[in-house]
Design a protein around this motif. Structure first.
Motif, PDB file in Angstrom:
ATOM      1  N   GLN A 170       0.816  -1.204   0.000  1.00  0.00           N
ATOM      2  CA  GLN A 170       0.000   0.000   0.000  1.00  0.00           C
ATOM      3  C   GLN A 170       0.857   1.264   0.000  1.00  0.00           C
ATOM      4  O   GLN A 170       0.486   2.284  -0.579  1.00  0.00           O
ATOM      5  N   PHE A 171       2.014   1.174   0.647  1.00  0.00           N
ATOM      6  CA  PHE A 171       2.942   2.314   0.634  1.00  0.00           C
ATOM      7  C   PHE A 171       3.312   2.687  -0.801  1.00  0.00           C
ATOM      8  O   PHE A 171       3.310   3.862  -1.171  1.00  0.00           O
ATOM      9  N   PHE A 172       3.612   1.654  -1.625  1.00  0.00           N
ATOM     10  CA  PHE A 172       3.959   1.930  -3.023  1.00  0.00           C
ATOM     11  C   PHE A 172       2.745   2.381  -3.816  1.00  0.00           C
ATOM     12  O   PHE A 172       2.896   3.097  -4.817  1.00  0.00           O
ATOM     13  N   ASN A 173       1.551   1.975  -3.400  1.00  0.00           N
ATOM     14  CA  ASN A 173       0.349   2.475  -4.067  1.00  0.00           C
ATOM     15  C   ASN A 173       0.151   3.974  -3.796  1.00  0.00           C
ATOM     16  O   ASN A 173      -0.358   4.711  -4.635  1.00  0.00           O
ATOM     17  N   ILE A 174       0.586   4.417  -2.598  1.00  0.00           N
ATOM     18  CA  ILE A 174       0.453   5.829  -2.223  1.00  0.00           C
ATOM     19  C   ILE A 174       1.581   6.663  -2.822  1.00  0.00           C
ATOM     20  O   ILE A 174       1.368   7.763  -3.341  1.00  0.00           O
ATOM     21  N   ILE A 175       2.806   6.114  -2.751  1.00  0.00           N
ATOM     22  CA  ILE A 175       3.994   6.834  -3.247  1.00  0.00           C
ATOM     23  C   ILE A 175       4.697   5.938  -4.270  1.00  0.00           C
ATOM     24  O   ILE A 175       5.710   5.299  -3.968  1.00  0.00           O
ATOM     25  N   PRO A 176       4.191   5.847  -5.489  1.00  0.00           N
ATOM     26  CA  PRO A 176       4.728   4.871  -6.454  1.00  0.00           C
ATOM     27  C   PRO A 176       6.129   5.182  -6.960  1.00  0.00           C
ATOM     28  O   PRO A 176       6.783   4.294  -7.512  1.00  0.00           O
ATOM     29  N   ASP A 177       6.604   6.411  -6.784  1.00  0.00           N
ATOM     30  CA  ASP A 177       7.958   6.695  -7.269  1.00  0.00           C
ATOM     31  C   ASP A 177       9.019   5.968  -6.453  1.00  0.00           C
ATOM     32  O   ASP A 177      10.179   5.936  -6.836  1.00  0.00           O
ATOM     33  N   ARG A 178       8.648   5.400  -5.315  1.00  0.00           N
ATOM     34  CA  ARG A 178       9.596   4.631  -4.509  1.00  0.00           C
ATOM     35  C   ARG A 178       9.556   3.135  -4.829  1.00  0.00           C
ATOM     36  O   ARG A 178      10.312   2.364  -4.258  1.00  0.00           O
ATOM     37  N   ARG A 179       8.650   2.714  -5.722  1.00  0.00           N
ATOM     38  CA  ARG A 179       8.451   1.297  -5.951  1.00  0.00           C
ATOM     39  C   ARG A 179       9.639   0.692  -6.693  1.00  0.00           C
ATOM     40  O   ARG A 179      10.345   1.402  -7.426  1.00  0.00           O
ATOM     41  N   PRO A 180       9.872  -0.627  -6.545  1.00  0.00           N
ATOM     42  CA  PRO A 180      10.914  -1.297  -7.347  1.00  0.00           C
ATOM     43  C   PRO A 180      10.487  -1.373  -8.798  1.00  0.00           C
ATOM     44  O   PRO A 180       9.287  -1.337  -9.119  1.00  0.00           O
ATOM     45  N   SER A 181      11.443  -1.487  -9.692  1.00  0.00           N
ATOM     46  CA  SER A 181      11.140  -1.506 -11.118  1.00  0.00           C
ATOM     47  C   SER A 181      10.619  -2.848 -11.586  1.00  0.00           C
ATOM     48  O   SER A 181       9.993  -2.937 -12.637  1.00  0.00           O
ATOM     49  N   THR A 182      10.903  -3.913 -10.829  1.00  0.00           N
ATOM     50  CA  THR A 182      10.431  -5.248 -11.201  1.00  0.00           C
ATOM     51  C   THR A 182       9.881  -5.944  -9.954  1.00  0.00           C
ATOM     52  O   THR A 182      10.062  -5.486  -8.831  1.00  0.00           O
ATOM     53  N   GLY A 183       9.226  -7.068 -10.185  1.00  0.00           N
ATOM     54  CA  GLY A 183       8.742  -7.868  -9.073  1.00  0.00           C
ATOM     55  C   GLY A 183       7.317  -7.556  -8.692  1.00  0.00           C
ATOM     56  O   GLY A 183       6.654  -6.692  -9.282  1.00  0.00           O
ATOM     57  N   ALA A 184       6.833  -8.277  -7.677  1.00  0.00           N
ATOM     58  CA  ALA A 184       5.434  -8.191  -7.284  1.00  0.00           C
ATOM     59  C   ALA A 184       5.032  -6.811  -6.789  1.00  0.00           C
ATOM     60  O   ALA A 184       3.856  -6.445  -6.833  1.00  0.00           O
ATOM     61  N   LEU A 185       6.000  -6.030  -6.300  1.00  0.00           N
ATOM     62  CA  LEU A 185       5.684  -4.716  -5.742  1.00  0.00           C
ATOM     63  C   LEU A 185       5.934  -3.590  -6.746  1.00  0.00           C
ATOM     64  O   LEU A 185       5.857  -2.420  -6.374  1.00  0.00           O
ATOM     65  N   SER A 186       6.216  -3.940  -8.014  1.00  0.00           N
ATOM     66  CA  SER A 186       6.557  -2.888  -8.978  1.00  0.00           C
ATOM     67  C   SER A 186       5.371  -1.959  -9.226  1.00  0.00           C
ATOM     68  O   SER A 186       5.523  -0.753  -9.262  1.00  0.00           O
ATOM     69  N   GLY A 187       4.161  -2.479  -9.417  1.00  0.00           N
ATOM     70  CA  GLY A 187       2.935  -1.693  -9.465  1.00  0.00           C
ATOM     71  C   GLY A 187       2.890  -0.593 -10.496  1.00  0.00           C
ATOM     72  O   GLY A 187       3.839  -0.390 -11.268  1.00  0.00           O
ATOM     73  N   PRO A 188       1.779   0.155 -10.521  1.00  0.00           N
ATOM     74  CA  PRO A 188       1.624   1.264 -11.470  1.00  0.00           C
ATOM     75  C   PRO A 188       2.488   2.464 -11.094  1.00  0.00           C
ATOM     76  O   PRO A 188       2.886   2.629  -9.940  1.00  0.00           O
ATOM     77  N   ALA A 189       2.751   3.323 -12.095  1.00  0.00           N
ATOM     78  CA  ALA A 189       3.632   4.476 -11.883  1.00  0.00           C
ATOM     79  C   ALA A 189       2.917   5.667 -11.267  1.00  0.00           C
ATOM     80  O   ALA A 189       3.552   6.630 -10.839  1.00  0.00           O
ATOM     81  N   THR A 190       1.585   5.636 -11.242  1.00  0.00           N
ATOM     82  CA  THR A 190       0.822   6.748 -10.661  1.00  0.00           C
ATOM     83  C   THR A 190       0.110   6.282  -9.402  1.00  0.00           C
ATOM     84  O   THR A 190      -0.230   5.093  -9.269  1.00  0.00           O
ATOM     85  N   PRO A 191      -0.138   7.179  -8.453  1.00  0.00           N
ATOM     86  CA  PRO A 191      -0.780   6.777  -7.188  1.00  0.00           C
ATOM     87  C   PRO A 191      -2.144   6.145  -7.419  1.00  0.00           C
ATOM     88  O   PRO A 191      -2.950   6.640  -8.210  1.00  0.00           O
ATOM     89  N   THR A 192      -2.386   5.056  -6.710  1.00  0.00           N
ATOM     90  CA  THR A 192      -3.688   4.397  -6.761  1.00  0.00           C
ATOM     91  C   THR A 192      -4.364   4.380  -5.399  1.00  0.00           C
ATOM     92  O   THR A 192      -5.430   3.787  -5.248  1.00  0.00           O
ATOM     93  N   ALA A 193      -3.735   5.008  -4.409  1.00  0.00           N
ATOM     94  CA  ALA A 193      -4.314   5.093  -3.067  1.00  0.00           C
ATOM     95  C   ALA A 193      -3.791   6.354  -2.402  1.00  0.00           C
ATOM     96  O   ALA A 193      -2.758   6.920  -2.808  1.00  0.00           O
ATOM     97  N   THR A 194      -4.506   6.827  -1.392  1.00  0.00           N
ATOM     98  CA  THR A 194      -4.095   8.030  -0.655  1.00  0.00           C
ATOM     99  C   THR A 194      -3.884   7.761   0.823  1.00  0.00           C
ATOM    100  O   THR A 194      -3.477   8.664   1.558  1.00  0.00           O
ATOM    101  N   ALA A 195      -4.179   6.531   1.286  1.00  0.00           N
ATOM    102  CA  ALA A 195      -4.029   6.219   2.712  1.00  0.00           C
ATOM    103  C   ALA A 195      -3.765   4.734   2.886  1.00  0.00           C
ATOM    104  O   ALA A 195      -4.023   3.925   1.976  1.00  0.00           O
TER     105      ALA A 195
END
Length: 239
Positions: A170-195
């Motif tokens: 959820q942290f990466f959903n809120i702040i996606p610029d910190r997400r890893p580039s690959t793997g299960a936590l890579s996720g979308p590049a834009t925020p999908t959650a606020t909390a």
């Protein structure tokens, strides 16, 4: 020494930002840091996860702990023999270390690795520069076991459950610029959650960390015996 302090119920007193930080024991700071710089991602054993300071097994004792290398899957992990792990103490209020614990490890692996703890002792260098001290108390032992004495300084080093709690997905959903580039936590590049979610999912619950735990009489760290005497504690890892 009560090793249960490393349980997930342990009170978090402080953690470090970008591998170096500080607290006053009388005024706790709450934070944490896990692999958020490129250098420590390349060498997780350089990464300080958290630093803790809390009451020890009796009212006149204190426990100081540094954790590193999380997340560790499994229980096979070793400290880096080429790094200097330090817990530093400022007991004069000037944000400069008056005392240090310097912890080093040999080339052993896992439970065969040996540690040496020097201190508490006045350092020969302060700030961002360090050198191994040649005076003061020295304790040696084996990773995974407790060394020292129950009335003096006791030391434990080794693998323990990481007590840090975070819903990392959820942290990466809120702040996606910190997400890893690959793997299960890579996720979308834009925020999908606020909390954060309620309840959240503790991403680190299955993982371990490497811990350096030192318990000793508080008087060995204080500059005087006044009831108001306090001190600050922080940790560093350096080459």
């Amino acid at each position: 020494m009560d090793i249960s302090f490393l349980s997930r119920r342990a009170s978090r007193v402080v953690a470090l930002v970008a591998a170096v930080g500080s607290i006053g024991v009388a005024g706790a700071v709450y934070a944490s840091d896990h692999q958020d710089t490129p250098e420590v991602e390349l060498n997780p054993r350089m990464d300080i996860n958290d630093v803790y300071a809390f009451p020890g097994s009796s009212a006149d004792r204190i426990a100081l702990i540094m954790t590193t290398s999380s997340p560790i899957a499994g229980t096979t992990a070793s400290f880096d023999p080429d790094l200097l792990y330090q817990l530093k103490v400022d007991n004069s209020g000037d944000a400069i270390e008056d005392l240090v614990f310097q912890v080093t490890f040999d080339n052993g692996v896992g439970a065969a690795q040996k540690y040496t703890v020097r201190g508490p002792v006045a350092p020969t260098m302060t700030g961002t520069k360090s050198s191994l001290v040649t005076t003061g108390p020295v304790l040696t032992g084996t990773v995974g076991s407790i060394g020292g004495s129950a009335t003096g300084t006791q030391v434990f080093t080794g693998v323990r459950a990481d007590p840090f709690v975070i819903d990392l997905e959820q942290f990466f959903n809120i702040i996606p610029d910190r997400r890893p580039s690959t793997g299960a936590l890579s996720g979308p590049a834009t925020p999908t959650a606020t909390a954060f979610r309620t309840p959240g999912i503790d991403f680190l619950r299955p993982f371990n960390t490497l811990a350096i735990a030192i318990e000793l009489p508080k008087a060995l760290l204080q500059s005087n015996t006044a009831a108001t005497a306090n001190f600050g504690v922080w940790g560093t890892i350096s080459r």
